[in-house]
Design an enzyme around this catalytic site. Structure first.
Site, PDB file in Angstrom:
ATOM      1  N   SER A  13       0.009   3.855   7.312  1.00 27.45           N
ATOM      2  CA  SER A  13       0.123   5.287   7.578  1.00 27.45           C
ATOM      3  C   SER A  13      -1.233   5.971   7.676  1.00 27.45           C
ATOM      4  O   SER A  13      -1.318   7.114   8.106  1.00 27.45           O
ATOM      5  CB  SER A  13       0.938   5.960   6.475  1.00 27.45           C
ATOM      6  OG  SER A  13       0.237   5.898   5.241  1.00 27.45           O
ATOM      7  N   ASN A  62       0.819  -1.206   0.000  1.00 30.75           N
ATOM      8  CA  ASN A  62       0.000   0.000   0.000  1.00 30.75           C
ATOM      9  C   ASN A  62       0.858   1.262   0.000  1.00 30.75           C
ATOM     10  O   ASN A  62       1.073   1.871  -1.034  1.00 30.75           O
ATOM     11  CB  ASN A  62      -0.958  -0.005   1.191  1.00 30.75           C
ATOM     12  CG  ASN A  62      -2.143   0.920   0.987  1.00 30.75           C
ATOM     13  OD1 ASN A  62      -2.017   1.987   0.421  1.00 30.75           O
ATOM     14  ND2 ASN A  62      -3.308   0.520   1.467  1.00 30.75           N
ATOM     15  N   ASP A  63       1.367   1.644   1.138  1.00 35.20           N
ATOM     16  CA  ASP A  63       2.123   2.890   1.225  1.00 35.20           C
ATOM     17  C   ASP A  63       3.368   2.878   0.339  1.00 35.20           C
ATOM     18  O   ASP A  63       3.777   3.926  -0.169  1.00 35.20           O
ATOM     19  CB  ASP A  63       2.547   3.150   2.672  1.00 35.20           C
ATOM     20  CG  ASP A  63       1.342   3.321   3.584  1.00 35.20           C
ATOM     21  OD1 ASP A  63       0.364   3.940   3.150  1.00 35.20           O
ATOM     22  OD2 ASP A  63       1.387   2.815   4.728  1.00 35.20           O
ATOM     23  N   THR A  64       3.973   1.713   0.136  1.00 36.36           N
ATOM     24  CA  THR A  64       5.226   1.630  -0.625  1.00 36.36           C
ATOM     25  C   THR A  64       5.018   1.794  -2.127  1.00 36.36           C
ATOM     26  O   THR A  64       5.993   1.828  -2.883  1.00 36.36           O
ATOM     27  CB  THR A  64       5.922   0.287  -0.363  1.00 36.36           C
ATOM     28  OG1 THR A  64       5.025  -0.787  -0.680  1.00 36.36           O
ATOM     29  CG2 THR A  64       6.345   0.172   1.090  1.00 36.36           C
ATOM     30  N   VAL A  65       3.753   1.905  -2.573  1.00 35.27           N
ATOM     31  CA  VAL A  65       3.467   2.089  -3.999  1.00 35.27           C
ATOM     32  C   VAL A  65       2.587   3.318  -4.241  1.00 35.27           C
ATOM     33  O   VAL A  65       2.015   3.479  -5.306  1.00 35.27           O
ATOM     34  CB  VAL A  65       2.790   0.840  -4.609  1.00 35.27           C
ATOM     35  CG1 VAL A  65       3.726  -0.360  -4.547  1.00 35.27           C
ATOM     36  CG2 VAL A  65       1.474   0.513  -3.901  1.00 35.27           C
TER      37      VAL A  65
END
Length: 472
Positions: A435, A394-397
Site C-alpha cells: 500500500s 506488512n500492511d496486515t499487521v
C-alpha cells in the site's frame, strides 16, 4: 445404451465430482483430495465430449477426423505444458500461475463465443445474448488476468494513473454494451468488422481496467477474474447446451464471487473501491508523523528469547514465500515445541498474493493444520502471547488500520500482533508494504526489527536455540 444417454450420464457424474471436490477444498485437511476429485470430473467431462463423434453423419467424417486430431494435439500440448510448469513453478510464482490459468479459462470462453458469433451458430434470443455476454466477460478476464500475471511476475512495473481514466473506462464499457445490444438486436446478422471491434475493445477494456490497480489489491483482482471466468464458461455452456460446462462455470463463478466479497470485506473495502479508487496512489501522505524508532536486534537473541517463552504466535506474509523459508521456519517451530513452547500461526485473509497463499505455503512445509488459525479465531490470543513474530508481512499487521483515521488503510481488519508482550519483525530492510504506507508497528516500544533474508534469519535462530542444548 446410445451415445446421448452416456454423454448425459457422464456430464451428471462430472458435475457431481466438481461440486463434491469444491466442497472438500473448503478445508485445508481435505483440499488436496478435493482437487483430485474435481480433476477426475474434468477427465470424465473431456472424455464424454469425444462421444459426440458417434452420431456424426458419414459425409461429415473427414472433417470430424481433422477436428479430433486437432483436439488431441491441443490436449497433449495443454497437458504437457501444465504438467511441466506445475512441477517447475516456485511457491512465490503460484499467484501469477493462478492468474494465468484464470486468463486461459476466460480466453477459452471468449473463443467459444467468437466461433458461435462469427459462424452465426448461436440461437437467436437468450442463446445469442449469453454468447455475447460470455464473449465480453471472457475477453475481459483474459486480458485482465494477463496484466495481473505480468504485474505479479514483475514483467509490468507500471501502475497506470491518468486524469479522467474512470471516465474513459466507463465510456469504453458503454460502447461495448451498445455493440453487444446491437448484435443481439440484429439477431447476430452483423458484419465481421463489428464483431472484431467488439472483441478487440473487450480485450482493451480488460487491460485498461487492470492497469490502474496496485499490487496491494491483486489478491482480490485474481479472485474477481476467477469469478468472471466461471460466469463466462457457464454462459457458453448454455450456448453449447453442455450441462457440465454450465454447472462447472456457475460453481466457479459463484465461489469466486463469494471469495472476492469475503476478501474485500477483510480489507474493509468494497469491490468497486478496489477497482476504481487508485488505492495507494498517495502513499502515506497525510498519515502524520510516527513517533519512536526502529530498534534492530540480532536474530540469535530473538530466537533464544522465543525458546524461553510460553506462547509464540507467528504471522507470516509474502516475504516468507520470497525467501522460501517455510521449511526452516517449521524446523524452528519444532525446536520450540520440543521445549514446551505453545506455537500457533495466525493467517490474515489477504496475506500473500492470492487467497490461501500462506496456508498452501505452510502445508508445503508440513506444518500441522491444527496450529494454523484464521485471523478471527486467533486475534484475541495475541494479548496472551509472550512473543509475536512477523515474517514478511506488512500492511496486515499495521496498527494504523485500527487507530489512525488519516491512514489510507484505516478500518482494515488486521492481526493484533502489537498486543503481544514482545514483537519481532523479520524484514529485509525498511521498505513499505504494497500500500506504500509506513507501518506504525515497526516503531512501537515492544517491537524489534530482525533485518535479513527470512531463511538466513531462521537458520540463525535455529543455531542459537540448538547452542543452548549443546547442539543436540
Amino acid at each position: 445404451m446410445n451415445a446421448a444417454l452416456i454423454i448425459d450420464a457422464s456430464y451428471f457424474l462430472a458435475a457431481f465430482l466438481f461440486i463434491y471436490g469444491l466442497k472438500r477444498m473448503s478445508s485445508p485437511v481435505t483440499a488436496r483430495s478435493g482437487i483430485v476429485v474435481a480433476g477426475w470430473g474434468m477427465v470424465i467431462a473431456v472424455a464424454a465430449s469425444f462421444l459426440y463423434t458417434l452420431d456424426v453423419e458419414p459425409e461429415a467424417r473427414p472433417l470430424l477426423t481433422t477436428n479430433i486430431t486437432l483436439a488431441v494435439i491441443a490436449l497433449a500440448l495443454g497437458l504437457g505444458w501444465a504438467w511441466w510448469s506445475g512441477k517447475k513453478v516456485a511457491m512465490t510464482a503460484m499467484p501469477q500461475m493462478v492468474a494465468l490459468y484464470n486468463g486461459m479459462g476466460g480466453g477459452a470462453a471468449a473463443a467459444i463465443a467468437a466461433i458461435e458469433l462469427f459462424g452465426h451458430k448461436a440461437h437467436v434470443g437468450v442463446g445469442l445474448g449469453l454468447a455475447v455476454l460470455g464473449g465480453l466477460i471472457g475477453s475481459i478476464s483474459l486480458a485482465g488476468s494477463l496484466i495481473a500475471w505480468g504485474k505479479l511476475d514483475g514483467r509490468i512495473d507500471k501502475t497506470l494513473r491518468l486524469k479522467g481514466l474512470q471516465a474513459i473506462n466507463g465510456t469504453l464499457l458503454l460502447v461495448l454494451v451498445a455493440i453487444g445490444a446491437f448484435v443481439v438486436y440484429s439477431h447476430g446478422a452483423v458484419s465481421v468488422g463489428v464483431l472484431a471491434a467488439f472483441f478487440a475493445l473487450a480485450l482493451f477494456y480488460g487491460v485498461m481496467m487492470t492497469m490502474p490497480i496496485g499490487g496491494a489489491d491483486m489478491p482480490v483482482v485474481i479472485s474477481l477474474y476467477n469469478a468472471f471466468t466461471g460466469l463466462a464458461v457457464g454462459f457458453e455452456g448454455y450456448v453449447l447446451n453442455n450441462p457440465a460446462l454450465m454447472i462447472a462455470g456457475m460453481v466457479v463463478g459463484s465461489a469466486g464471487t463469494l471469495l472476492t466479497l469475503l476478501m474485500a470485506k477483510a480489507m474493509n473495502r468494497s469491490v468497486s473501491n478496489v477497482l476504481f479508487s487508485n488505492f495507494g496512489a498517495a502513499g502515506d501522505e497525510g498519515q502524520g508523523e510516527i513517533s519512536g524508532s526502529m530498534k534492530p536486534v540480532d536474530a540469535g537473541d530473538a530466537g533464544i528469547n522465543m525458546r524461553y517463552a510460553s506462547k509464540v504466535i507467528i504471522a507470516p506474509g509474502y516475504g516468507l514465500a520470497v525467501a522460501q523459508a517455510q521449511h526452516k521456519l517449521y524446523e524452528f517451530v519444532k525446536l520450540l515445541q520440543a521445549n514446551d513452547v505453545d506455537v500457533k500461526f495466525a493467517i490474515h485473509p489477504v496475506a500473500g498474493r492470492m487467497p490461501g497463499h500462506m496456508n498452501v505455503l505452510l502445508a508445503e512445509a508440513g506444518v500441522p493444520y491444527d496450529i494454523i488459525y484464521d485471523m478471527e479465531d486467533i486475534n484475541g490470543e495475541f494479548k496472551e502471547a509472550d512473543v509475536a513474530i512477523v515474517i514478511g508481512a506488512n500492511d496486515t499487521v499495521n496498527p494504523a488500520a485500527r487507530t489512525n483515521k488519516s491512514s489510507p488503510i484505516y478500518g482494515m481488519p488486521i492481526l493484533n500482533v502489537d498486543q503481544a508482550k514482545q514483537v519481532y519483525v523479520v524484514k529485509r530492510g525498511q521498505g513499505k508494504g504494497y500500500s506504500g504506507v509506513e507501518n506504525e508497528l515497526f516503531f512501537r516500544d515492544n517491537t524489534n526489527m530482525v533485518y535479513g533474508d527470512a531463511q538466513k534469519v531462521m537458520v540463525a535462530m535455529i543455531q542459537a536455540v540448538k547452542s543452548l542444548e549443546g547442539g543436540h
